[in-house]
Design an enzyme around this catalytic site. Structure first.
Site, mmCIF file in Angstrom:
data_model
loop_
_atom_site.group_PDB
_atom_site.id
_atom_site.type_symbol
_atom_site.label_atom_id
_atom_site.label_comp_id
_atom_site.label_asym_id
_atom_site.label_seq_id
_atom_site.Cartn_x
_atom_site.Cartn_y
_atom_site.Cartn_z
ATOM 1 N N ASP A 52 0.962 -1.095 -0.022
ATOM 2 C CA ASP A 52 -0.067 -0.091 -0.009
ATOM 3 C C ASP A 52 0.854 1.146 0.140
ATOM 4 O OD1 ASP A 52 -2.241 1.356 0.089
ATOM 5 O OD2 ASP A 52 -2.905 0.614 1.887
ATOM 6 N N ASP A 53 0.791 2.094 -1.078
ATOM 7 C CA ASP A 53 1.461 3.427 -1.204
ATOM 8 C C ASP A 53 2.977 3.397 -1.125
ATOM 9 O OD1 ASP A 53 -1.125 4.238 -0.772
ATOM 10 O OD2 ASP A 53 -0.744 5.819 0.646
ATOM 11 N N HIS B 272 -9.825 -2.130 -1.290
ATOM 12 C CA HIS B 272 -9.580 -1.143 -0.623
ATOM 13 C C HIS B 272 -10.566 -1.192 0.476
ATOM 14 C CE1 HIS B 272 -9.151 2.953 0.630
ATOM 15 N NE2 HIS B 272 -10.197 3.274 0.402
ATOM 16 N N ASP C 36 -0.015 -0.315 -5.091
ATOM 17 C CA ASP C 36 -1.042 0.152 -5.698
ATOM 18 C C ASP C 36 -1.101 1.352 -6.413
ATOM 19 O OD1 ASP C 36 -0.980 1.428 -3.300
ATOM 20 O OD2 ASP C 36 -3.048 0.947 -2.659
ATOM 21 N N HIS C 37 0.072 2.336 -6.070
ATOM 22 C CA HIS C 37 0.232 3.399 -6.773
ATOM 23 C C HIS C 37 1.502 3.971 -6.081
ATOM 24 C CE1 HIS C 37 -1.189 5.039 -3.275
ATOM 25 N NE2 HIS C 37 -2.489 4.488 -3.343
ATOM 26 N N CYS D 295 -5.669 4.433 -3.892
ATOM 27 C CA CYS D 295 -6.055 2.941 -3.542
ATOM 28 C C CYS D 295 -7.330 2.406 -4.138
ATOM 29 C CB CYS D 295 -5.938 3.089 -1.833
ATOM 30 S SG CYS D 295 -4.611 3.646 -1.031
#
Length: 492
Positions: free
Chosen positions: A34-35, A130, A302-303, A74
């Site tokens: 995540d992130d 999410h 995710d990004h 997300c």
């Protein structure tokens, strides 16, 4: 004696079928992060990052060094990957309340559901969708994690506000009291169990998502002063209006005025190391398990994330820092003779759905976007048909190929960056006559048709692009009519 013989023969046949099924359909270890941006050793994004476990994995895998999300947030990113549909084909551009899940499950077949319906045992833990969704249509089993009150080392780090969301501090709790440790332990437990069917094991690592809190030893391993990313003062001068509006410069200025950017960046790097530690625990368990020779590892974030570049904090932009992600595929089957290496062509996470379906010999629904990356894993000289498309709000798109990024906003604003000479995306070439041909070529890949934004269960705060003003007006009208404000989901 004959009875015993036939029983033994029957058991051998059953075991043979199990082994044959394992040979035909590999297990999938699906590691979602995540992130996490490119501040990892294997991507070289930051000189002080400490990620030995992911670095080790990358050396025996195919490391996609130019991989990008479908959307820099997300919810839209995970919806695109897990349902296999680009935002401009699904209408899922912004964030959504968790109760949209049933609507999506009626319309699409999620990746874990596809695998479960085709004979896989599916195990999940942490953040995959999410929101923690334990739908039995998707999961054979899903971990219930235990939240614990954090204990912080006094006088260190920084906290903004009172709710703890914007915290950047070292913790003193035992490892097992942290969510990511519990998630990794669940993955280890499943890898140590006996399985008579191929399995899909989804390990959702939450860090480095806010709050940037991690065990103190990961802060202590970093230098006191963290090297800041490259920045220039006039970076925003050639950015069009909509691009500037996506920066949310207030958060950047808050940390600047408080003189705590060093605390923020150090905490982010500590969280990356903590994530890497737990990923390493799972990878070690796989290596020592009975499934090491028949498991595909797919690791992704995710990004990306801004840590001050372009005067921005967090994600939610169409620039490199927000869209570029760690992405690794490892094929552990000795018969496949994987040749490790790097792949520098632009690749989208939208391809994950078809890639896993390809590995598992399962047909995908006709609506699924993307293409399988299995040919690239086998031979890194193979090229994809199309560049990567990233969305953030209807009408806002970024097109990324190996050497260029082109951005077009819903109001016609444009940006073009030449990554061969400008990896920081400081110089917008959209109006440069020497680059019109390249700009037009990239522009031609933008979606010709956009699905209207799905408005049910939408998180209004996250709407950008062509729908933003309409929903702002709708919300304002509703507020005036009702005499109070509508509640907003602020989960970001």
């Amino acid at each position: 004696m004959k009875i015993k013989f036939y029983i033994l023969l029957l058991l051998c046949c059953i075991q043979g079928r199990v082994l044959l099924a394992q040979e035909k359909q590999p297990n999938i270890l699906f590691i979602a992060i995540d992130d996490m941006n490119d501040w990892t050793g294997f991507l070289g994004g930051h000189p002080e990052t400490i990620t030995p476990n992911m670095d080790k994995l990358s050396k025996k895998s195919v490391n996609f060094t130019n991989a990008h999300t479908s959307a820099p947030g997300c919810s839209p990113s995970r919806n695109a990957l897990l349902y296999g549909v680009q935002p401009f084909n699904s209408g899922l551009y912004p964030f959504y309340e968790h109760n949209i899940h049933e609507q999506l499950m009626q319309q699409y077949t999620s990746l874990p559901r596809l695998l479960k319906e085709n004979g896989y045992s599916t195990f999940g833990a942490g953040k995959i969708h999410h929101g923690t969704l334990k739908d039995p249509r998707e999961w054979t089993d899903y971990l219930d994690t235990q939240k614990n009150k954090k204990v912080f080392r006094k006088g260190e780090g920084y906290i903004k506000g009172k709710n703890g969301k914007y915290s950047f501090r070292p913790t003193l709790n035992p490892d097992e009291e942290h969510i990511d440790h519990q998630v990794a332990s669940y993955g280890i437990e499943k890898l140590n169990e006996k399985h008579d069917k191929p399995f899909f094991l989804a390990v959702g690592i939450v860090k480095p998502h806010l709050p940037f809190d991690a065990p103190a030893r990961f802060f202590d391993a970093l230098p006191e002063n963290i090297t800041p990313p490259d920045m220039i003062e006039n970076d925003a001068d050639d950015i069009p209006k909509t691009g500037k509006s996506l920066r949310k410069i207030g958060e950047y200025n808050h940390y600047l005025n408080k003189d705590v950017w060093n605390d923020v960046r150090k905490a982010y790097l500590a969280c990356i190391s903590w994530a890497d530690y737990n990923i390493g625990r799972v990878l070690d368990a796989l290596e020592n398990s009975a499934y090491a020779d028949n498991t595909i590892v797919v690791l992704w974030s995710d990004h990306g994330y801004h840590l001050g570049e372009k005067q921005t904090f967090k994600k939610f932009t169409l620039w490199e820092e927000a869209t570029k992600v760690p992405f690794i595929i490892y094929d552990g089957r000795p018969q496949e003779k994987l040749k490790p290496g790097t792949y520098s062509e632009a690749v989208s996470l939208i391809n994950v759905y078809k890639t896993i379906a390809d590995y598992t010999n399962i047909n995908t629904p006709e609506y699924v976007d993307g293409e399988s990356l299995v040919p690239i894993v086998k031979n890194q000289s193979v090229k994809l048909e199309d560049p990567t498309i990233i969305s953030w709000g209807r009408g806002n798109y970024s097109v990324r190929n190996k050497d260029y990024r082109y951005i077009r906003y819903f109001d016609g604003g444009e940006e073009l960056y030449n990554h061969k000479i400008d990896s920081n995306e400081w110089h917008n070439l959209a109006k440069d006559s020497d680059y019109q041909k390249i700009k037009n070529e990239l522009n031609a890949h933008l979606p010709k048709h956009e699905k209207p934004m799905v408005s049910e269960h939408v998180s209004v705060w996250s709407i950008e692009g062509a729908d933003k003003e309409k929903f702002k007006a709708k919300k304002s009208s509703s507020t005036t009519k009702n005499g109070n404000k509508n509640p907003k989901n602020k989960t970001k």
